[in-house]
Design an enzyme around this catalytic site. Structure first.
Site, PDB file in Angstrom:
ATOM      1  N   HIS A 166       8.317   7.044  -7.714  1.00 26.51           N
ATOM      2  CA  HIS A 166       9.397   6.516  -7.201  1.00 26.51           C
ATOM      3  C   HIS A 166      10.722   6.446  -8.312  1.00 26.51           C
ATOM      4  O   HIS A 166      11.273   5.231  -8.134  1.00 26.51           O
ATOM      5  CB  HIS A 166       9.059   5.195  -6.283  1.00 26.51           C
ATOM      6  N   HIS A 175      -7.973   5.996  -3.920  1.00 22.10           N
ATOM      7  CA  HIS A 175      -6.780   6.229  -4.637  1.00 22.10           C
ATOM      8  C   HIS A 175      -6.949   5.923  -6.209  1.00 22.10           C
ATOM      9  O   HIS A 175      -7.831   5.471  -6.747  1.00 22.10           O
ATOM     10  CB  HIS A 175      -5.529   5.622  -4.056  1.00 22.10           C
ATOM     11  N   ASP A 196       0.867  13.076   3.855  1.00 29.68           N
ATOM     12  CA  ASP A 196       0.545  14.366   4.186  1.00 29.68           C
ATOM     13  C   ASP A 196      -0.872  13.972   4.923  1.00 29.68           C
ATOM     14  O   ASP A 196      -1.749  13.389   4.436  1.00 29.68           O
ATOM     15  CB  ASP A 196       0.430  15.312   3.442  1.00 29.68           C
TER      16      ASP A 196
END
Length: 413
Positions: free
Chosen positions: A17, A104, A354
């Site tokens: 980002h 993650h 996704d």
């Protein structure tokens, strides 16, 4: 680190980002005609928002070339490029201030650096692969023009849905006969590797070249998406037209470099080349690749269990390999987990992701394969050029020495 390669060096930058992602590519030969359009075609295959099977994040991923070219021709100097991040939603990640998302990289990046990006996974995000794909497109154009090398990847499985056995890569299959020697490299699979094109691959949103299987994969991905869940899969890739002699034993064997590159792609968990694990089930008498004389007089192999690599060096046969991608870690289901301080809690991740990464992973796999081949070719060519300056070897049997062209102006000329 963020640099890959020895002579063809790719250094990527950027977080999920931040303002942009991009790379510096050093070592591209001068004189290559190159345009933004050559690169954009692969970026457009990778970009998000392609179909209802991918993340809805809307990025156009337009390439901006910054240096290394004049009048559409490479100068041999570093090529720099960037791709702007335009559809950002950092507020979607406020919960990661308290919670490391399960499976993650939030926790491990914090442990590694003592600081982490506040949104989108930062460098661990697949957004970083934009730069890899662009760099790979540069390498690929050179490989195509200079050597006729073709690289095509395709989706070979999603979850438990696989290509039909005749079209599938070798795999471990239970058998009641311990001495079963069925050839897992079927004629149909060999033909698929020899003829598959990107047009065929892209004809279906799943990028699976078998329509019936592709439709089943679509339903499996949609089912995961509707359940706010995710599913993994595999990508198979073939490199055609690659010359023999590439690879740097003993630590940088061709398959070792290829495995290094593939396992650096986000979400990868497995890599196998040639017969892979299937080769552990087959006796040497079946698995060996006998040599034959090709129509052009060169040596080839009658079979290709080795996947085009022997002793860590390419033998001139097609290279084929498969990569396993895990189910994406970011899902929207509420999960029982713990905060950074160990306090139990419930996390329902927001953000766009996704439900299955393998359709968009196809051009990433192709890009990393191109970067590996490009680097290995430049290394081998530098060795051959250096050797060509020496006088011919006349003291050894002809079978021990490869005939070589003597360079102009060398002592042997």
């Amino acid at each position: 680190m963020s640099t890959y390669g020895s002579l063809f060096r790719v250094t990527t930058y950027g977080e999920s980002h931040c303002a942009s992602v991009g790379a510096v590519v050093d070592g591209c030969p001068p004189g290559l005609q190159l345009s933004a359009a050559d690169i954009q075609v692969q970026l457009s295959r990778r970009r998000p928002g392609q179909s209802n099977l991918t993340t809805p994040r809307d990025e156009k991923d337009l390439i901006h070339l910054q240096s290394g070219l004049e009048h559409g021709v490479t100068l041999g100097t570093p090529i720099a490029f960037l791709v702007k991040n335009e559809d950002q939603r950092p507020h979607d990640y406020s919960e990661t201030d308290l919670y490391p998302r399960p499976s993650h990289a939030d926790y491990t990046y914090l442990e590694k650096y003592g600081i982490k990006a506040s949104s989108g996974g930062g460098r661990s995000s697949a957004r970083e692969t934009v730069a890899r794909v662009a760099a790979g497109a540069i390498a690929e154009k050179y490989l195509k023009l200079a050597y006729g090398i073709e690289i095509v990847a395709f989706v070979s499985s999603v979850g438990k849905i696989h290509l039909p056995a005749a079209l599938a890569p070798p795999s471990l299959t239970p058998s009641s006969n311990d001495d079963d020697e069925d050839d897992a490299l079927s004629d149909d699979f060999r033909q698929l590797l020899a003829t598959i094109s990107r047009e065929q691959v892209d004809s279906h949103p799943t990028r699976c070249p078998h329509h019936e299987t592709a439709e089943r994969m679509t339903q499996r991905i949609i089912r995961a998406k509707n359940a706010q869940d995710s599913i993994g899969g595999t990508v198979t890739c073939v490199i055609r037209g690659i010359p023999s002699g590439l690879g740097e034993p003993v630590f940088d064997k061709f398959e070792a470099s290829l495995g290094h590159a593939m396992l650096s792609i986000p979400a990868t968990k497995a890599f196998e080349i040639g017969s892979g694990f299937r080769g552990t089930e087959v006796p040497g008498s079946k698995h060996n690749d006998p040599f034959i004389r090709r129509s052009d007089g060169s040596l080839g192999t009658a079979t290709n269990w080795s996947g085009g690599v022997q002793g860590g060096i390419t033998n001139g046969e097609d290279i084929y390999f498969r990569i396993g991608f895990k189910s994406p870690a970011t899902i929207s289901q509420s999960q029982e987990t713990a905060q950074y301080d160990g306090t139990p809690g419930s996390l329902a991740a927001r953000g766009r992701h996704d439900p299955c990464v393998v359709p968009r992973a196809v051009p990433i796999v192709e890009a990393m394969a191109a970067i590996v081949v490009m680097d290995q070719l430049l290394i081998q060519n530098s060795r051959k050029t250096a050797a060509s300056l020496l006088p011919p070897i006349t003291t050894l049997p002809a079978t021990m020495v490869m005939p070589r062209k003597v360079a102009e102006g060398s002592p042997g000329n």
